[in-house]
Design a protein around this motif. Structure first.
Motif, PDB file in Angstrom:
ATOM      1  N   VAL A 186       0.846  -1.192   0.000  1.00 38.83           N
ATOM      2  CA  VAL A 186       0.000   0.000   0.000  1.00 38.83           C
ATOM      3  C   VAL A 186       0.881   1.241   0.000  1.00 38.83           C
ATOM      4  O   VAL A 186       2.053   1.196   0.396  1.00 38.83           O
ATOM      5  N   GLU A 187       0.320   2.374  -0.453  1.00 42.54           N
ATOM      6  CA  GLU A 187       1.100   3.616  -0.591  1.00 42.54           C
ATOM      7  C   GLU A 187       0.336   4.788   0.015  1.00 42.54           C
ATOM      8  O   GLU A 187      -0.832   5.019  -0.320  1.00 42.54           O
ATOM      9  N   HIS A 188       0.970   5.525   0.932  1.00 40.78           N
ATOM     10  CA  HIS A 188       0.517   6.840   1.366  1.00 40.78           C
ATOM     11  C   HIS A 188       1.664   7.515   2.089  1.00 40.78           C
ATOM     12  O   HIS A 188       2.630   6.862   2.493  1.00 40.78           O
ATOM     13  N   GLN A 189       1.588   8.849   2.248  1.00 39.95           N
ATOM     14  CA  GLN A 189       2.631   9.580   2.948  1.00 39.95           C
ATOM     15  C   GLN A 189       2.112  10.945   3.360  1.00 39.95           C
ATOM     16  O   GLN A 189       1.146  11.457   2.805  1.00 39.95           O
ATOM     17  N   LEU A 190       2.770  11.549   4.366  1.00 37.92           N
ATOM     18  CA  LEU A 190       2.512  12.943   4.702  1.00 37.92           C
ATOM     19  C   LEU A 190       3.149  13.826   3.635  1.00 37.92           C
ATOM     20  O   LEU A 190       4.279  13.575   3.207  1.00 37.92           O
ATOM     21  N   PRO A 191       2.449  14.866   3.187  1.00 38.88           N
ATOM     22  CA  PRO A 191       3.013  15.726   2.144  1.00 38.88           C
ATOM     23  C   PRO A 191       4.131  16.613   2.679  1.00 38.88           C
ATOM     24  O   PRO A 191       4.223  16.876   3.879  1.00 38.88           O
ATOM     25  N   MET A 192       4.985  17.072   1.773  1.00 38.53           N
ATOM     26  CA  MET A 192       6.033  18.027   2.118  1.00 38.53           C
ATOM     27  C   MET A 192       5.389  19.362   2.465  1.00 38.53           C
ATOM     28  O   MET A 192       4.315  19.702   1.948  1.00 38.53           O
ATOM     29  N   ARG A 193       6.041  20.123   3.349  1.00 38.64           N
ATOM     30  CA  ARG A 193       5.493  21.426   3.731  1.00 38.64           C
ATOM     31  C   ARG A 193       5.334  22.318   2.495  1.00 38.64           C
ATOM     32  O   ARG A 193       6.092  22.235   1.538  1.00 38.64           O
ATOM     33  N   ARG A 194       4.325  23.188   2.546  1.00 36.67           N
ATOM     34  CA  ARG A 194       4.016  24.015   1.391  1.00 36.67           C
ATOM     35  C   ARG A 194       4.928  25.238   1.306  1.00 36.67           C
ATOM     36  O   ARG A 194       5.516  25.673   2.291  1.00 36.67           O
ATOM     37  N   GLU A 195       5.004  25.781   0.104  1.00 40.92           N
ATOM     38  CA  GLU A 195       5.666  27.058  -0.151  1.00 40.92           C
ATOM     39  C   GLU A 195       7.111  27.074   0.370  1.00 40.92           C
ATOM     40  O   GLU A 195       7.534  28.007   1.039  1.00 40.92           O
ATOM     41  N   VAL A 196       7.847  26.041   0.064  1.00 40.40           N
ATOM     42  CA  VAL A 196       9.264  26.001   0.401  1.00 40.40           C
ATOM     43  C   VAL A 196      10.050  26.565  -0.775  1.00 40.40           C
ATOM     44  O   VAL A 196       9.933  26.062  -1.898  1.00 40.40           O
ATOM     45  N   PRO A 197      10.853  27.607  -0.574  1.00 41.82           N
ATOM     46  CA  PRO A 197      11.638  28.134  -1.697  1.00 41.82           C
ATOM     47  C   PRO A 197      12.656  27.104  -2.170  1.00 41.82           C
ATOM     48  O   PRO A 197      13.187  26.329  -1.365  1.00 41.82           O
ATOM     49  N   PRO A 198      12.939  27.064  -3.458  1.00 41.49           N
ATOM     50  CA  PRO A 198      13.938  26.109  -3.964  1.00 41.49           C
ATOM     51  C   PRO A 198      15.323  26.461  -3.454  1.00 41.49           C
ATOM     52  O   PRO A 198      15.598  27.621  -3.097  1.00 41.49           O
ATOM     53  N   PRO A 199      16.220  25.497  -3.396  1.00 42.55           N
ATOM     54  CA  PRO A 199      17.548  25.749  -2.833  1.00 42.55           C
ATOM     55  C   PRO A 199      18.330  26.812  -3.585  1.00 42.55           C
ATOM     56  O   PRO A 199      19.142  27.531  -2.993  1.00 42.55           O
ATOM     57  N   GLU A 200      18.097  26.928  -4.890  1.00 43.17           N
ATOM     58  CA  GLU A 200      18.829  27.913  -5.685  1.00 43.17           C
ATOM     59  C   GLU A 200      18.543  29.346  -5.244  1.00 43.17           C
ATOM     60  O   GLU A 200      19.343  30.246  -5.504  1.00 43.17           O
ATOM     61  N   GLU A 201      17.405  29.553  -4.572  1.00 43.11           N
ATOM     62  CA  GLU A 201      17.039  30.896  -4.121  1.00 43.11           C
ATOM     63  C   GLU A 201      17.512  31.193  -2.697  1.00 43.11           C
ATOM     64  O   GLU A 201      17.261  32.291  -2.188  1.00 43.11           O
TER      65      GLU A 201
END
Length: 305
Positions: free
Chosen positions: A115-130
């Motif tokens: 089976v597959e499920h997961q907690l989502p990644m936190r929202r609105e994370v700036p990309p590392p390049e920024e």
């Protein structure tokens, strides 16, 4: 070798001195004790070298028992606990100068559907390049990089970029939640051996996790009022990954009490897939002497003295 990523791969390349016994180097550095992530990563290499290649590690549980001495080799003794149809279990004891400094139990699992499920990644994370590197952020605040931190930055095998800005004063930490997130990746290619990537990420997982414990207490950079040391460490590996590609390490501390702090981490790839879960407890004691200066990553790790 001048590339810190190459030095990390070399550090994880243990010498086999008997069927179930391996020896790892411990670089001679100015730290008071061996970085705990190094010992955990090397121990996992030793365990993995005694298993079938079709069974990646799915979990590890470890205790830091004594601080290791920089510059002194560490011997890893592997016990082949179980070789089952789906799971393989190994126990590793790390010995330095006749004393056990660390032990680890690792479980390896043949991949299978489920089976597959997961907690989502936190929202609105700036990309590392920024985001600025840690060195750039410190340099911008101090108007330069102290010599000790410059040496540390040049030998770091991982590029680390904080999602939230660093706090520098007691006023800035007032009301701060015990949470932290960083983007990380190795500063150079690590090759194509999946075990090397797993052990490199194990190394990295001990670098910033206890930051979440400290954030409500004191600024992460500057004089430190507490002695900190990793006491135990647990990881669960959910999906394949490469440690030389960007991953987000989302960290939180649900509690600190009784001289100890607990930290939890979730590691995601850029697509938001949950790769690894981490839990660690650390020692947290007020200094009895003068506060220490700015700390390099990992100096607080490696077992209670």
């Amino acid at each position: 070798m001048t590339n810190p990523a190459e030095r990390l791969v070399d550090l994880l390349d243990l010498e086999q001195i008997e069927v179930n016994i391996f020896r790892g180097r411990s670089p001679r550095e100015s730290l008071q004790r061996v970085f705990g992530g190094q010992v955990a990563g090397q121990a996992l290499v030793a365990a993995g070298r005694t298993t079938e290649g079709d069974r990646p590690v799915h979990s590890l549980h470890a205790y830091f028992l004594r601080p290791g001495r920089p510059g002194v080799p560490i011997v890893y003794q592997v016990e082949r606990v179980r070789d089952g149809r789906s799971f393989t279990t190994r126990r590793v004891v790390a010995v330095q100068q006749g004393r056990t400094i660390f032990n680890l139990t690792a479980s390896f699992h043949r991949p299978e559907p489920g089976v597959e499920h997961q907690l989502p990644m936190r929202r609105e994370v700036p990309p590392p390049e920024e985001l600025p590197t840690v060195a750039d952020e410190v340099r911008g605040h101090l108007g330069g990089l102290p010599e000790a931190l410059d040496r540390m930055a040049r030998r770091m095998p991982f590029d680390i970029r904080y999602v939230d800005r660093l706090r520098w004063t007691p006023e800035e930490i007032e009301g701060a939640e015990p949470r932290s997130a960083v983007w990380m990746r190795a500063v150079g290619p690590l090759g194509d051996d999946p075990l090397v990537h797993t052990c490199a990420l194990t190394y990295a997982s001990d670098m910033t996790l206890l930051d979440a414990v400290r954030i409500p207490i004191e600024p992460l950079w500057g004089p430190r009022g507490f002695d900190m040391a990793s006491l135990d460490h647990a990881m669960w590996f959910h999906r394949p990954f490469r440690a030389d590609e960007w991953f987000l390490y989302d960290q939180e501390s649900p509690i600190a009490t009784g001289g100890r702090g607990l930290a939890r981490g979730r590691i995601y790839d850029r697509a938001g897939n949950l790769l690894v879960s981490v839990v660690q407890e650390g020692l947290l004691r007020p200094h009895t002497n003068a506060p220490s200066l700015e700390r390099p990553y990992g100096e607080e790790a490696g077992g209670e003295s």
